[in-house]
Design a protein around this motif. Structure first.
Motif, PDB file in Angstrom:
ATOM      1  N   THR A 106       0.825  -1.206   0.000  1.00  0.00           N
ATOM      2  CA  THR A 106       0.000   0.000   0.000  1.00  0.00           C
ATOM      3  C   THR A 106       0.861   1.259   0.000  1.00  0.00           C
ATOM      4  O   THR A 106       0.637   2.192  -0.784  1.00  0.00           O
ATOM      5  N   VAL A 107       1.858   1.297   0.863  1.00  0.00           N
ATOM      6  CA  VAL A 107       2.717   2.481   0.951  1.00  0.00           C
ATOM      7  C   VAL A 107       3.589   2.604  -0.302  1.00  0.00           C
ATOM      8  O   VAL A 107       3.859   3.717  -0.771  1.00  0.00           O
ATOM      9  N   ALA A 108       4.018   1.474  -0.863  1.00  0.00           N
ATOM     10  CA  ALA A 108       4.838   1.524  -2.079  1.00  0.00           C
ATOM     11  C   ALA A 108       4.066   2.137  -3.236  1.00  0.00           C
ATOM     12  O   ALA A 108       4.607   2.946  -4.002  1.00  0.00           O
ATOM     13  N   VAL A 109       2.792   1.761  -3.382  1.00  0.00           N
ATOM     14  CA  VAL A 109       1.968   2.359  -4.441  1.00  0.00           C
ATOM     15  C   VAL A 109       1.847   3.862  -4.223  1.00  0.00           C
ATOM     16  O   VAL A 109       2.009   4.662  -5.154  1.00  0.00           O
ATOM     17  N   GLY A 110       1.558   4.275  -2.976  1.00  0.00           N
ATOM     18  CA  GLY A 110       1.428   5.699  -2.687  1.00  0.00           C
ATOM     19  C   GLY A 110       2.706   6.468  -2.949  1.00  0.00           C
ATOM     20  O   GLY A 110       2.691   7.538  -3.572  1.00  0.00           O
ATOM     21  N   GLY A 111       3.842   5.923  -2.508  1.00  0.00           N
ATOM     22  CA  GLY A 111       5.118   6.601  -2.728  1.00  0.00           C
ATOM     23  C   GLY A 111       5.484   6.703  -4.191  1.00  0.00           C
ATOM     24  O   GLY A 111       5.985   7.742  -4.655  1.00  0.00           O
ATOM     25  N   ALA A 119       7.942   2.985   3.253  1.00  0.00           N
ATOM     26  CA  ALA A 119       7.978   4.443   3.430  1.00  0.00           C
ATOM     27  C   ALA A 119       9.403   4.970   3.330  1.00  0.00           C
ATOM     28  O   ALA A 119       9.641   6.054   2.777  1.00  0.00           O
ATOM     29  N   ALA A 120      10.365   4.218   3.864  1.00  0.00           N
ATOM     30  CA  ALA A 120      11.763   4.645   3.785  1.00  0.00           C
ATOM     31  C   ALA A 120      12.228   4.694   2.327  1.00  0.00           C
ATOM     32  O   ALA A 120      12.867   5.668   1.891  1.00  0.00           O
ATOM     33  N   LEU A 121      11.893   3.660   1.556  1.00  0.00           N
ATOM     34  CA  LEU A 121      12.281   3.641   0.144  1.00  0.00           C
ATOM     35  C   LEU A 121      11.572   4.746  -0.638  1.00  0.00           C
ATOM     36  O   LEU A 121      12.184   5.431  -1.469  1.00  0.00           O
TER      37      LEU A 121
END
Length: 635
Positions: free
Chosen positions: A313-318, A509-511
């Motif tokens: 989920t966070v990877a898509v957002g980022g 999130a870090a990536l």
């Protein structure tokens, strides 16, 4: 094969939610539609699929599967032969309704013979087909559109749908039973038993004596099959007793699908309409996303479900936020964001499906809710984001027009050449019908220095690239926020290990943060059409260039002075002067006073002499503003 054909059918239907994306610009031009109108080619299919998924899941799987595929194939042919946008949208609605029946029935057929209480290979094949269909759809549609046409893209789906019907016959075969050791036979005892009366013989198997088999040791389940269920507590694998999925993960699926609309729709529209790629070139540019989604699947199967869902989920957002901060209109800037989005697509969608529909209840009825949630999310994403990017596209078109006009005014070309080019460019902009124009034909046959005209063309193309990128920036960033919002319902889902979800989200999130910071440092967020200069400030003039004759210098100086008086840009003032349709806020009196101020400014900087300035002011005072402009241009 027993699972492959139903999975093919499901993948074909789910790919159709995005396969048309790269063909939309061609459809827009062929059917004389608008951007907002052609978006309904996507919205109508996804809306029909979302509405029909749950009711049609109650149908008997085999007739629903066959009938759905037949209707789907017929609807494909209707779309291929459509000569108006209305007929095409009607065909897309029929595709969506028929596809809803197919997707639900395909899962039931893929699970024939499986233990309902065990991890389901059929469910995994069905979910994987959905991921690959959604990821590969745009690229496949782009290649077919470029190689053949957008009509052929629809027509070629019909035979694939008919081939997938064979899945209903393959699914009749029972699943292969697990190997059970055959009873052991003692030949010597069998031979001796022939001399024993039949009533006294021990039990036989196939005419041979049996020795009771040794106990069968329990075999551990494969690690890959157990990984998804091992991540959740036992309570998370039980139905709620009503055959319904969990609401919170469905909401997460909907939000994530709404965000993925940006990746699968806005990105390819930006490539074709903004960066002026062909469909095949755009398909190649976005191919990183499906490749990353495929490569993410082995990793997803080894992660706990909660961690895969949180990280994806966070990877898509980022990735989407990074796409909204592109430093340049070059394809290599798209690679790393697509890697993040593809990983998120491959990790989050299967994981959220598993959270919403535990393996123990992975049947067509409950699983159809995940299809409804995903495609309802696509509809919501399109309805929310389409007005945003169309409004931004209009705004960027105006900025591009002014930036291009500034480049033309300052170009070291003769006045006649500039006037000729201005008219040609204006015609190209007018014929673009609200889209970013193709300016290349405007330069053909222009009388002037070829090197200077080529330099001007490069400058104007750069302004178009900037506008085509900036027009999608805000909507891509909003889509990224939708993906990040999906983390909230995930964390409140019953049975989900929040620590695992947060740990996966933290790594992603870090990536993502590193990527976003890098893009901003490279100029992301500022790549937009060049802002017009302040007309009240000093402006350098190429006085030594003979192509800047006296008339040009007078005009430019008068425009600067008049724009400064009105507190607008030089380009905006010129548009008001040459096009009466653009005179929305300035009346003739305001224009006259502004031009008088411009004449005084030209006299002060030495461009106009006292007598010329006095004569021009007198002419303007008599209400001959348009006549003065024509005389200057005629001279």
């Amino acid at each position: 094969m027993r699972r492959a054909l139903p999975a093919l059918a499901a993948g074909l239907v789910l790919a159709d939610s995005s396969v048309v994306t790269l063909a939309l610009p061609e459809i827009l031009r062929a059917l004389d539609a608008t951007v907002a109108g052609v978006a309904w080619v996507l919205i109508s299919f996804n809306l029909a699929l979302a509405v029909a998924a749950v009711p049609l899941a109650r149908l008997a799987p085999r007739p629903a599967y066959v009938g759905g595929l037949v209707v789907f194939a017929a609807a494909c042919l209707v779309c291929a032969s459509a000569e108006s946008l209305g007929v095409l949208i009607a065909g897309r609605v029929a595709q969506g309704v028929a596809g809803a029946a197919v997707v639900a029935a395909a899962l039931a057929l893929a699970r024939v013979g499986e233990d309902p209480a065990a991890p389901s290979p059929g469910l995994r094949a069905w979910a994987l087909a959905g991921v690959l269909g959604a990821a590969l759809g745009p690229a496949a549609g782009g290649i077919l559109t470029e190689a053949f046409s957008w009509e052929a893209m629809f027509a070629l789906q019909a035979p694939v749908a008919l081939v997938a019907i064979l899945g209903v016959f393959v699914a009749r075969r029972p699943a292969t039973a697990p190997d059970v050791p055959r009873p052991q036979v003692d030949k010597r005892q069998s031979e001796r038993a022939r001399d024993v009366p039949a009533a006294e013989r021990p039990p036989e198997y196939g005419g041979r004596l049996l020795i009771p088999p040794a106990p069968i040791p329990a075999q551990p389940a494969p690690a890959a099959a157990m990984a998804p269920t091992a991540a959740l507590p036992a309570a998370d694998l039980r139905d709620d007793g009503r055959g319904r999925p969990r609401i919170a993960p469905l909401l997460a699926l909907a939000l994530l699908s709404a965000a993925l609309t940006a990746a699968l729709f806005l990105l390819v529209v930006m490539l074709i309409e903004g960066w002026r790629y062909g469909p095949a070139g755009a398909a190649l540019a976005v191919s990183v996303m499906p490749i990353a989604a495929i490569l993410a699947r082995p990793l997803e199967s080894r992660l706990p479900i909660a961690a895969a869902a949180g990280a994806g989920t966070v990877a898509v957002g980022g990735g989407l936020i990074a796409l909204g901060l592109l430093p340049d209109a070059s394809w290599w800037w798209l690679v790393l964001p697509q890697v993040l989005i593809g990983f998120g697509l491959g990790a989050a969608l299967p994981a959220l499906t598993a959270v919403a529909i535990p393996h123990a209840v992975a049947i067509a009825g409950p699983a159809s809710w995940t299809i409804a949630a995903r495609h309802a999310g696509v509809v919501v994403g399109l309805l929310l984001l389409t007005p945003v990017f169309t409004a931004d596209l209009d705004a960027q078109q105006d900025r591009t027009e002014r930036a291009g006009l500034a480049a033309l005014l300052d170009a070291p070309l003769g006045l006649e050449t500039k006037i000729d080019l201005a008219q040609r460019l204006a015609d190209r902009v007018a014929s673009a019908d609200g889209r970013l124009p193709d300016l290349a034909p405007a330069y053909a046959g222009v009388d002037g220095d070829p090197a200077q005209i080529a330099a001007l063309a490069d400058e104007l193309d750069d302004q178009l690239d900037r506008a085509g990128t900036a027009a999608f920036s805000r909507s891509l960033q909003l889509a990224g926020l939708l993906a990040l919002l999906a983390l909230v319902p995930l964390l409140v889902s019953a049975g989900v290990r929040r620590r695992a979800a947060l740990a996966g989200a933290a790594v992603a999130a870090a990536l993502s943060s590193a990527l976003v910071v890098g893009y901003v440092a490279a100029g992301g967020g500022t790549y937009e059409p060049t802002a017009e200069r302040n007309p009240c400030g000093a402006r350098e003039r190429p006085d030594s260039d003979e192509r800047f004759d006296d008339v040009q210098r007078i005009l430019l100086s008068v425009l600067d002075g008049g724009a400064c008086e009105l507190d607008i840009t030089r380009e905006e003032l010129l548009l008001n002067l040459i096009d009466e349709d653009t005179r929305r806020s300035l009346d003739d009196d305001e224009l006259t006073e502004a031009l008088k101020a411009g004449v005084r400014r030209a006299q002060e900087d030495g461009t106009l002499g006292f007598l010329e300035a006095t004569a021009l002011e007198a002419a303007l005072s008599t209400g001959l503003t348009d006549d003065v402009i024509r005389r200057l241009l005629d001279q």
